[in-house]
Design a protein around this motif. Structure first.
Motif, PDB file in Angstrom:
ATOM      1  N   ARG A 158     -10.095  -4.097   1.419  1.00 49.23           N
ATOM      2  CA  ARG A 158      -9.458  -4.277   2.771  1.00 49.23           C
ATOM      3  C   ARG A 158      -9.338  -2.249   3.558  1.00 49.23           C
ATOM      4  O   ARG A 158      -9.330  -2.130   2.555  1.00 49.23           O
ATOM      5  N   GLU A 159      -9.104  -2.410   4.749  1.00 45.77           N
ATOM      6  CA  GLU A 159      -8.686  -1.041   5.053  1.00 45.77           C
ATOM      7  C   GLU A 159      -7.402  -0.700   5.109  1.00 45.77           C
ATOM      8  O   GLU A 159      -7.255   0.816   4.879  1.00 45.77           O
ATOM      9  N   TYR A 160      -7.252  -1.596   5.800  1.00 46.03           N
ATOM     10  CA  TYR A 160      -5.647  -0.476   5.572  1.00 46.03           C
ATOM     11  C   TYR A 160      -4.296  -1.937   5.129  1.00 46.03           C
ATOM     12  O   TYR A 160      -4.346  -2.829   4.742  1.00 46.03           O
ATOM     13  N   GLU A 164      -4.679  -5.750   9.821  1.00 47.31           N
ATOM     14  CA  GLU A 164      -6.309  -4.836  10.098  1.00 47.31           C
ATOM     15  C   GLU A 164      -6.029  -3.810  11.258  1.00 47.31           C
ATOM     16  O   GLU A 164      -7.185  -3.724  11.182  1.00 47.31           O
ATOM     17  N   ASP A 193     -10.504   1.689  -4.372  1.00 49.50           N
ATOM     18  CA  ASP A 193      -9.906   1.145  -3.866  1.00 49.50           C
ATOM     19  C   ASP A 193      -8.434   2.150  -3.073  1.00 49.50           C
ATOM     20  O   ASP A 193      -8.926   2.424  -1.505  1.00 49.50           O
ATOM     21  N   TRP A 197      -9.215   4.164   0.489  1.00 48.69           N
ATOM     22  CA  TRP A 197      -8.223   3.833   1.387  1.00 48.69           C
ATOM     23  C   TRP A 197      -7.240   5.117   1.743  1.00 48.69           C
ATOM     24  O   TRP A 197      -7.020   6.182   2.836  1.00 48.69           O
ATOM     25  N   ALA A 200      -8.716   8.184   3.493  1.00 48.79           N
ATOM     26  CA  ALA A 200      -9.650   8.213   4.650  1.00 48.79           C
ATOM     27  C   ALA A 200      -8.087   7.987   5.647  1.00 48.79           C
ATOM     28  O   ALA A 200      -8.670   8.565   7.136  1.00 48.79           O
TER      29      ALA A 200
END
Lengths: 217, 217
Positions: A158-160, A164, A193, A197, A200
């Motif tokens: 997952r990015e967030y 999404e 992870d 995150w 980022a």
């Protein structure tokens, strides 16, 4: 409208990231919590809860509570949307807002405030004094570490955090991770992870513009 | 969509009042928390948080957290509105939702779960065991009593908690007062505004239809 802030404290930092992501600039008064500014008569007359942040509305009423301030401003300034566009987004953003706060943020606050001289007799923010409970230090750290582990597992692929795209849940979880570091609960080397995150988000302009958090207690 | 409930526990009671006020009827499975139903494999496979209430959506994802469930359903079923129609309503409803929970509900839970055999080693709900911290009993009761006092003062001249109509903040504050009684924190005889408001809500059809809460621990 006037915003009462203390840029080093974790609750205002959640609002400040929200404001920066929205591109909002509000008349701001800094209340020095380290100097007891929240207990000065002028501020307490406005906000008997003696807590920061709060938002004084144009009719003189005062809105307290971080998430209430952000939700108020989201209605007034809907874009970019941070609290959800449909039922599913609204639900999962709120779920992660709450998990970050209840499972991570409040336990980190327990760990911070229940030891040391600075918060002696002041284990909880607010108008009433409560003595420290030393067992809450270890429990708070254990709970914050458990939240980081859960968040790392959740972020695999997952990015967030919640949906999404970037939302309030990312802000809440990020400030929780930042705050946990103040009590020396930090992402493990293998929590890749979580680290990805966190880095980022830290690279976003709003996050880069935030004054640095205080070092570990 | 399937709702996992335990009608005696205070968090599900908040959702159940919300559903009744909305006039919503959802496919419901009762998870017997007193028999450890939240730890049975079938339920934990759905909800690793091992907490009730939760809402299983049609795509199989599971939404936890009382307020997340209610907000999800509010988007799907907007009337009667319970979370606010404009910025001011949204802000003050959320402020009181949070004050009820953080200042009253969670402290009452501390008082309940940190003494006695029933919650031995289980001071917090969720998938992880935490030992009881006996000092949290007296502190929890003191904090819950302080919230009742603040709420009584706030309700002077007011019919409802957050805005001039019934909202989610009334549900949250009412269940908090109800829950505090389980740890023998009750409105004082002289807290007339708190008593008036509590009785007026108790007379609403949704509240009258709720199964009685458990007696004091």
């Amino acid at each position: 409208m006037r915003y009462y802030d203390f840029a080093l404290a974790p609750n205002p930092r959640r609002v400040n990231l929200f404001l920066a992501e929205k591109g909002l600039v509000i008349d701001t008064v800094e209340i020095n919590l380290r100097g007891g500014g929240q207990f000065e008569a002028d501020f307490r007359a406005r906000n008997p809860q003696a807590m920061v942040p709060c938002l004084e509305l144009d009719d003189g009423s005062v809105l307290g509570e971080t998430m209430a301030i952000c939700r108020y401003l989201e209605v007034q300034h809907p874009e970019p949307n941070l609290f959800g566009r449909d039922a599913r987004e609204v639900g999962f953003i709120e779920m992660w807002n709450r998990r970050a706060e209840i499972e991570g943020f409040l336990p980190a606050a327990d760990a911070l405030r229940n030891e040391g001289e600075r918060f002696h007799g002041r284990a909880l923010a607010g108008p009433r004094d409560y003595p420290q409970i030393p067992q809450l230090v270890a429990r708070g750290k254990a709970r914050a570490a458990a939240f980081l582990a859960d968040l790392d597992a959740h972020l695999a692929g997952r990015e967030y955090v919640a949906v999404e795209r970037f939302t309030m849940a990312d802000i809440n979880a990020w400030v929780t991770v930042e705050f946990a570091a103040r009590v020396r609960v930090e992402p493990h080397a293998e929590q890749a992870d979580l680290r990805r995150w966190y880095a980022a988000l830290a690279a976003r302009p709003a996050f880069k513009a935030l004054p640095p958090a205080p070092p570990p207690a």
